[in-house]
Design a protein around this motif. Structure first.
Motif, PDB file in Angstrom:
ATOM      1  N   ARG A   1      -2.034  -9.729  -2.852  1.00  0.00           N
ATOM      2  CA  ARG A   1      -0.679  -9.206  -2.685  1.00  0.00           C
ATOM      3  C   ARG A   1      -0.730  -7.749  -2.208  1.00  0.00           C
ATOM      4  O   ARG A   1       0.018  -7.351  -1.317  1.00  0.00           O
ATOM      5  CB  ARG A   1       0.103  -9.310  -3.993  1.00  0.00           C
ATOM      6  CG  ARG A   1       1.543  -8.813  -3.870  1.00  0.00           C
ATOM      7  CD  ARG A   1       2.324  -8.947  -5.182  1.00  0.00           C
ATOM      8  NE  ARG A   1       1.625  -8.501  -6.367  1.00  0.00           N
ATOM      9  CZ  ARG A   1       1.439  -7.225  -6.724  1.00  0.00           C
ATOM     10  NH1 ARG A   1       1.917  -6.261  -5.968  1.00  0.00           N
ATOM     11  NH2 ARG A   1       0.796  -6.923  -7.820  1.00  0.00           N
TER      12      ARG A   1
ATOM     13  N   GLU B   1       1.001  -6.305   1.223  1.00  0.00           N
ATOM     14  CA  GLU B   1       1.957  -5.191   1.191  1.00  0.00           C
ATOM     15  C   GLU B   1       1.453  -4.006   2.007  1.00  0.00           C
ATOM     16  O   GLU B   1       2.191  -3.430   2.805  1.00  0.00           O
ATOM     17  CB  GLU B   1       2.214  -4.744  -0.247  1.00  0.00           C
ATOM     18  CG  GLU B   1       3.021  -5.742  -1.055  1.00  0.00           C
ATOM     19  CD  GLU B   1       3.128  -5.357  -2.533  1.00  0.00           C
ATOM     20  OE1 GLU B   1       2.563  -4.307  -2.941  1.00  0.00           O
ATOM     21  OE2 GLU B   1       3.774  -6.116  -3.270  1.00  0.00           O
TER      22      GLU B   1
ATOM     23  N   GLU C   1       3.146  -2.464   5.465  1.00  0.00           N
ATOM     24  CA  GLU C   1       3.562  -1.060   5.525  1.00  0.00           C
ATOM     25  C   GLU C   1       2.821  -0.319   6.638  1.00  0.00           C
ATOM     26  O   GLU C   1       3.411   0.488   7.356  1.00  0.00           O
ATOM     27  CB  GLU C   1       3.329  -0.392   4.169  1.00  0.00           C
ATOM     28  CG  GLU C   1       4.265  -0.932   3.098  1.00  0.00           C
ATOM     29  CD  GLU C   1       3.808  -0.656   1.677  1.00  0.00           C
ATOM     30  OE1 GLU C   1       2.826   0.097   1.479  1.00  0.00           O
ATOM     31  OE2 GLU C   1       4.441  -1.213   0.745  1.00  0.00           O
TER      32      GLU C   1
ATOM     33  N   ARG D   1      -1.412   1.364  -6.145  1.00  0.00           N
ATOM     34  CA  ARG D   1      -1.529  -0.097  -6.090  1.00  0.00           C
ATOM     35  C   ARG D   1      -2.282  -0.594  -7.309  1.00  0.00           C
ATOM     36  O   ARG D   1      -3.099   0.110  -7.883  1.00  0.00           O
ATOM     37  CB  ARG D   1      -2.300  -0.526  -4.850  1.00  0.00           C
ATOM     38  CG  ARG D   1      -1.675  -0.041  -3.568  1.00  0.00           C
ATOM     39  CD  ARG D   1      -1.421  -1.174  -2.635  1.00  0.00           C
ATOM     40  NE  ARG D   1      -0.868  -0.647  -1.396  1.00  0.00           N
ATOM     41  CZ  ARG D   1       0.359  -0.911  -0.980  1.00  0.00           C
ATOM     42  NH1 ARG D   1       1.141  -1.691  -1.673  1.00  0.00           N
ATOM     43  NH2 ARG D   1       0.800  -0.415   0.151  1.00  0.00           N
TER      44      ARG D   1
END
Length: 190
Positions: A72, A76, A80, A63
């Motif tokens: 963000r 994400e 997940e 990341r």
């Protein structure tokens, strides 16, 4: 209500706060000793990614840790993580480092409490009024009330501090943060 639904609600609420973090907020101190706003957001992302990797058997995702990308990255990693915690993941065993191995349901419960508590930490650090969802707070209080008062769970250097006394007549959210060693007192800003 099931734990996955509660965790989803906690993740979404924390995501709203994280999305509103401004550039000059990242270095603010938090009620979580020695951690800044940035540190807490990174901790949440790393927790999502680590448990997602354990649940799916896939490697931990790389990341961006740039401040502009953290909101963000949180969204994400949260999506997940929530997708990975299906019924099958709840039957697995998760490595929780110094806490040892935990069954999937217990791992999810610990992460639910962590998300809810750190959301409060973030709102407090940002000088915002935290609006507790009493249903989430009650569920987290039930989980956290089973945490032992021993290292590495509690105490200096532990995941949480020793419990402090909650003010009389407060709701489940304020009882939760007191149970986890936090005080509703304002924190000094650097």
């Amino acid at each position: 209500m099931d734990l996955i639904t509660l965790t989803t609600r906690a993740h979404r609420a924390a995501g709203v706060t994280i999305a509103g973090i401004r550039t000059d907020d990242w270095d603010r101190p938090t009620p979580c000793a020695e951690w800044t706003v940035r540190d807490i957001v990174k901790h949440l992302i790393e927790g999502h990614d680590s448990r997602t990797a354990q649940a799916t058997g896939h490697p931990t995702k790389a990341r961006s840790w740039a401040d502009d990308d953290l909101a963000r990255s949180y969204e994400e990693s949260s999506a997940e993580f929530l997708a990975a915690f299906d019924g099958e993941a709840l039957e697995k065993t998760f490595d929780f480092g110094s806490f040892g191995a935990l069954p999937g349901k217990n791992a999810l419960a610990v992460l639910f409490v962590d998300t809810l508590t750190h959301h409060w930490d973030l709102d407090t650090a940002l000088g915002r009024e935290h609006r507790w969802d009493d249903e989430l707070a009650e569920a987290a209080l039930k989980v956290a009330s089973r945490y032992p008062d021993v290292m590495p769970v509690r105490g200096p250097g532990g995941a949480f501090d020793h419990a402090v006394e909650a003010p009389p007549g407060v709701g489940p959210g304020d009882r939760l943060i007191a149970l986890l060693g936090r005080s509703a007192q304002p924190i000094p800003h650097r």
